[in-house]
Design an enzyme around this catalytic site. Structure first.
Site, PDB file in Angstrom:
ATOM      1  N   GLU A 117       0.781  -1.139  -0.009  1.00  0.00           N
ATOM      2  CA  GLU A 117       0.092  -0.106   0.192  1.00  0.00           C
ATOM      3  C   GLU A 117       1.038   1.109  -0.107  1.00  0.00           C
ATOM      4  OE1 GLU A 117      -3.595   0.622   2.604  1.00  0.00           O
ATOM      5  OE2 GLU A 117      -2.478   2.469   3.243  1.00  0.00           O
ATOM      6  N   GLN A 126      -7.801  -3.727   8.270  1.00  0.00           N
ATOM      7  CA  GLN A 126      -6.850  -2.896   8.942  1.00  0.00           C
ATOM      8  C   GLN A 126      -5.569  -3.681   9.699  1.00  0.00           C
ATOM      9  OE1 GLN A 126      -6.032   0.223   9.439  1.00  0.00           O
ATOM     10  NE2 GLN A 126      -7.837   0.985  10.110  1.00  0.00           N
TER      11      GLN A 126
HETATM   12  P1  FAD Z   1     -17.952   1.584   6.479  1.00  0.00           P
HETATM   13  O1  FAD Z   1     -17.734  -0.253   6.032  1.00  0.00           O
HETATM   14  O2  FAD Z   1     -19.000   2.132   5.971  1.00  0.00           O
HETATM   15  O3  FAD Z   1     -17.973   1.118   7.949  1.00  0.00           O
HETATM   16  C1  FAD Z   1     -18.142   2.287   8.941  1.00  0.00           C
HETATM   17  C2  FAD Z   1     -18.893   1.724  10.120  1.00  0.00           C
HETATM   18  O4  FAD Z   1     -20.573   1.574   9.520  1.00  0.00           O
HETATM   19  C3  FAD Z   1     -18.597   0.385  10.803  1.00  0.00           C
HETATM   20  O5  FAD Z   1     -19.000   0.463  12.136  1.00  0.00           O
HETATM   21  C4  FAD Z   1     -19.437  -0.660  10.060  1.00  0.00           C
HETATM   22  O6  FAD Z   1     -19.780  -1.843  10.601  1.00  0.00           O
HETATM   23  C5  FAD Z   1     -20.625   0.248   9.811  1.00  0.00           C
HETATM   24  N1  FAD Z   1     -21.614  -0.072   8.582  1.00  0.00           N
HETATM   25  C6  FAD Z   1     -20.983  -0.450   7.346  1.00  0.00           C
HETATM   26  N2  FAD Z   1     -21.766  -0.646   6.435  1.00  0.00           N
HETATM   27  C7  FAD Z   1     -23.188  -0.609   6.947  1.00  0.00           C
HETATM   28  C8  FAD Z   1     -24.579  -0.496   6.803  1.00  0.00           C
HETATM   29  N3  FAD Z   1     -25.199  -1.059   5.562  1.00  0.00           N
HETATM   30  N4  FAD Z   1     -25.480  -0.315   7.763  1.00  0.00           N
HETATM   31  C9  FAD Z   1     -25.179   0.071   8.883  1.00  0.00           C
HETATM   32  N5  FAD Z   1     -23.732   0.163   9.476  1.00  0.00           N
HETATM   33  C10 FAD Z   1     -22.876  -0.198   8.481  1.00  0.00           C
HETATM   34  N6  FAD Z   1      -9.524   6.038   4.521  1.00  0.00           N
HETATM   35  C11 FAD Z   1      -9.461   6.924   3.504  1.00  0.00           C
HETATM   36  O7  FAD Z   1      -9.811   8.121   3.738  1.00  0.00           O
HETATM   37  N7  FAD Z   1      -8.704   6.924   2.458  1.00  0.00           N
HETATM   38  C12 FAD Z   1      -8.107   5.695   2.087  1.00  0.00           C
HETATM   39  O8  FAD Z   1      -7.759   5.290   1.083  1.00  0.00           O
HETATM   40  C13 FAD Z   1      -8.457   4.564   3.051  1.00  0.00           C
HETATM   41  N8  FAD Z   1      -8.002   3.207   2.878  1.00  0.00           N
HETATM   42  C14 FAD Z   1      -8.098   2.467   3.808  1.00  0.00           C
HETATM   43  C15 FAD Z   1      -7.652   1.080   3.464  1.00  0.00           C
HETATM   44  C16 FAD Z   1      -8.078  -0.062   4.277  1.00  0.00           C
HETATM   45  C17 FAD Z   1      -7.569  -1.419   4.105  1.00  0.00           C
HETATM   46  C18 FAD Z   1      -8.670   0.324   5.541  1.00  0.00           C
HETATM   47  C19 FAD Z   1      -8.964  -0.912   6.411  1.00  0.00           C
HETATM   48  C20 FAD Z   1      -8.968   1.474   6.097  1.00  0.00           C
HETATM   49  C21 FAD Z   1      -8.975   2.734   5.032  1.00  0.00           C
HETATM   50  N9  FAD Z   1      -9.137   3.940   5.177  1.00  0.00           N
HETATM   51  C22 FAD Z   1      -9.128   5.012   4.364  1.00  0.00           C
HETATM   52  C23 FAD Z   1      -9.875   4.366   6.490  1.00  0.00           C
HETATM   53  C24 FAD Z   1     -11.484   4.094   6.376  1.00  0.00           C
HETATM   54  O9  FAD Z   1     -11.954   5.211   5.579  1.00  0.00           O
HETATM   55  C25 FAD Z   1     -12.016   4.156   7.749  1.00  0.00           C
HETATM   56  O10 FAD Z   1     -11.619   3.167   8.567  1.00  0.00           O
HETATM   57  C26 FAD Z   1     -13.513   4.550   7.838  1.00  0.00           C
HETATM   58  O11 FAD Z   1     -13.836   5.031   9.344  1.00  0.00           O
HETATM   59  C27 FAD Z   1     -14.386   3.404   7.441  1.00  0.00           C
HETATM   60  O12 FAD Z   1     -14.441   3.161   6.040  1.00  0.00           O
HETATM   61  P2  FAD Z   1     -15.277   1.802   5.740  1.00  0.00           P
HETATM   62  O13 FAD Z   1     -15.073   1.959   4.409  1.00  0.00           O
HETATM   63  O14 FAD Z   1     -14.718   0.716   6.327  1.00  0.00           O
HETATM   64  O15 FAD Z   1     -16.553   1.994   6.077  1.00  0.00           O
END
Ligand code: FAD
Length: 290
Positions: free
Chosen positions: A17, A179
């Site tokens: 990454e 993560q």
């Molecule tokens: P979600 O999957 O939407 O999750 C957020 C919360 O909502 C969780 O508690 C989840 O359980 C809940 N949730 C998910 N879907 C639903 C639903 N349909 N209904 C109700 N609740 C739901 N951040 C950046 O800004 N740029 C990046 O390039 C970046 N890369 C990353 C790469 C990896 C591998 C990881 C693990 C994280 C990365 N992040 C990045 C950080 C990420 O944006 C944060 O962790 C953010 O808070 C959550 O993003 P997510 O896509 O997991 O969100």
């Protein structure tokens, strides 16, 4: 090429990454790092989107150059926070034009300083919505999602976190990247639980080599992962006795052992958080028995 097909064809693997450097003056040095890390034969390299602020426009350009100039298949990250469907669609069209078929679909964090940010006001509330949007409009894309062996800090329970990751798979995520974490038992338990729920896609573990005590504490503060107490105290002792060099050596030893155990235990590969630096990842890659 679709990373989903690459993963199916080669396991175990190393992937990387990178984050796009903010300033263009830093790009030559950044690409030197990419060039050095080619030695590891990474299956793919992912490029973050907006993480740390302000570099979204560079994600696509960096990813395109990684593909064109270094022959490494890129995955671009894409976050929906603050974005309209039109904006996401523009980005996805540009990916298609650049012949990139891989995207890690994310919601993103609240804007800086807005901890009470209301995601319900957003066009896309969750990553699951982004995954659905992409798979409906760009069925040729290989779409991935983020996964959290230590549950996402906003999740009310471990089970609800797992349910939402399962939903990502149901909506079309074909792989998951985790993560960072330091306790492999969390990962193996997590994968078993997802499988038992029917979410049977490759879950690629993210590994962060600790290079200094300061940066470790900073990163952990950002992402909410925990360092096992024993490891943290040995890092602190190493720092007292031998300074930064001793911390680096211990961090490397830990990361190599962690990555090897993950691979030996059946992980499809290891995704190294490079922090845009070559040495540590080279050391890990050279010492891994893959
Ligand atoms: P979600 O999957 O939407 O999750 C957020 C919360 O909502 C969780 O508690 C989840 O359980 C809940 N949730 C998910 N879907 C639903 C639903 N349909 N209904 C109700 N609740 C739901 N951040 C950046 O800004 N740029 C990046 O390039 C970046 N890369 C990353 C790469 C990896 C591998 C990881 C693990 C994280 C990365 N992040 C990045 C950080 C990420 O944006 C944060 O962790 C953010 O808070 C959550 O993003 P997510 O896509 O997991 O969100």
């Amino acid at each position: 090429m679709r990373v989903c097909d690459l993963i199916a064809g080669k396991s175990p693997f190393i992937s990387l990454e990178f984050f796009p450097p903010k300033e263009k003056e830093a790009w030559p040095g950044f690409f030197e790092v990419v060039e050095k890390l080619k030695e590891l034969g990474p299956l793919f390299a992912s490029v973050t989107y907006g993480a740390g602020g302000g570099t979204q426009d560079n994600t696509l350009e960096i990813a395109s150059r990684i593909k064109r100039d270094y022959g490494i298949e890129p995955i671009t990250h894409l976050t929906s926070v603050g974005a309209s469907g039109e904006k996401l669609d523009d980005f996805l069209k540009s990916l298609r034009d650049a012949d990139i078929q891989n995207v890690l679909a994310l919601r993103g964090d609240p804007p800086k300083g807005q901890d009470d940010f209301d995601f319900a006001s957003q066009e896309f509330r969750h990553a699951t919505d982004v995954i659905e949007f992409i798979t409906e409009r760009y069925p040729e894309m290989c779409v991935g999602g983020a996964a959290y062996p230590e549950p996402h800090p906003e999740s009310p329970s471990i089970q609800s976190d797992l349910d939402m990751v399962k939903l990502k798979v149901d909506k079309g995520a074909q792989f998951l990247v985790t993560q960072l974490f330091f306790d492999n038992r969390l990962y193996f338990d997590y994968v078993d639980r997802l499988k038992s729920m029917g979410a049977d896609v490759p879950v690629i573990p993210g590994v962060l080599p600790i290079m200094s005590l300061r940066s470790a504490k900073f990163i952990l503060g950002l992402c909410g992962a925990a360092i096992p107490g024993k490891f943290l105290s040995s890092l602190e002792r190493a720092h007292e006795d031998g300074g930064d060099e001793a911390v680096y050596a211990l961090g490397m030893e830990y990361a190599i052992r962690q990555a090897q155990e993950l691979i030996d235990g059946g992980a499809p590969g290891v995704h190294l958080y490079t922090l845009n630096r070559a040495e540590a990842c080279l050391e890990i890659g050279r010492n891994l028995k893959i």
